[in-house]
Design an enzyme around this catalytic site. Structure first.
Site, PDB file in Angstrom:
ATOM      1  CB  CYS A   1      40.629 102.517   3.402  1.00  0.00           C
ATOM      2  SG  CYS A   1      40.882 100.761   3.120  1.00  0.00           S
ATOM      3  CG  HIS A   2      43.547  99.819   6.478  1.00  0.00           C
ATOM      4  ND1 HIS A   2      42.928  99.368   5.335  1.00  0.00           N
ATOM      5  CD2 HIS A   2      43.612  98.751   7.322  1.00  0.00           C
ATOM      6  CE1 HIS A   2      42.638  98.086   5.465  1.00  0.00           C
ATOM      7  NE2 HIS A   2      43.032  97.683   6.665  1.00  0.00           N
TER       8      HIS A   2
END
Length: 187
Positions: free
Chosen positions: A114-115
């Site tokens: 994800c991030h």
């Protein structure tokens, strides 16, 4: 998953708030079920706050220690969960950056979802790598001199002696966890 990871030690690192619940707990559960020993390190030690979809507080999860007390030599792989607050906090933490560089320098597996790749940008290990991430991180990765970005549930890239595994979102966790298990089985 049919892979067995007995004798493998995995470090998963977080800030103390803003962690996407499934991106912390699903890898912990999946890799432990295969026999790996998992250590959850957080910036401050103590409890960490998980969230659902970055907005709804979920549960507190105890970490096993502070990042400052951990060293890559004690682990076979590093896992970096997402969550925008978690990833943005980790990327600014010198101890988190130190750990990433220790894993890379030792030629070990680093996995981010994800991030989570934001931390890899600030640690300076992105140039030349092809990876995936949450869509909004794509431009940041390309600006950090990534070789490329792909829209895929998991992307593995081995270059300069270390293996990078990345995924986009919690929907990709089964493939992400399996890629980590496969990398450790063959290591």
């Amino acid at each position: 998953m049919t892979t067995q990871l007995h004798g493998k030690n995995i470090l998963i690192i977080t800030a103390n708030t803003g962690i996407e619940r499934d991106e912390l707990l699903k890898p912990l559960e999946a890799l432990r079920s295969l026999g790996a020993t998992l250590t959850h390190g957080s910036i401050e030690g103590g409890s960490t706050q998980t969230f659902l979809h970055d907005t709804e507080k979920d549960r507190q999860v105890e970490s096993d220690g502070k990042l400052s007390g951990l060293n890559a030599r004690d682990f076979d792989a590093l896992v970096i969960p997402g969550g925008t607050v978690n990833a943005d906090t980790l990327r600014q933490d010198p101890e988190a950056q130190r750990l990433v560089n220790e894993f890379v320098d030792a030629g070990k597996t680093v996995a981010a979802i994800c991030h989570g790749p934001w931390l890899l940008i600030d640690a300076g290990v992105i140039p030349g790598k092809t990876l995936t991430s949450y869509t909004s991180v794509r431009t940041d990765l390309l600006n950090a001199k990534a070789a490329g970005w792909v829209d895929s549930e998991v992307k593995e890239c081995t270059a300069n002696g270390w293996k990078l595994i990345t995924s986009r979102t919690p929907d990709d966790l089964p493939a992400f966890n399996q890629a980590i298990a496969n990398a450790l089985q063959s290591a």
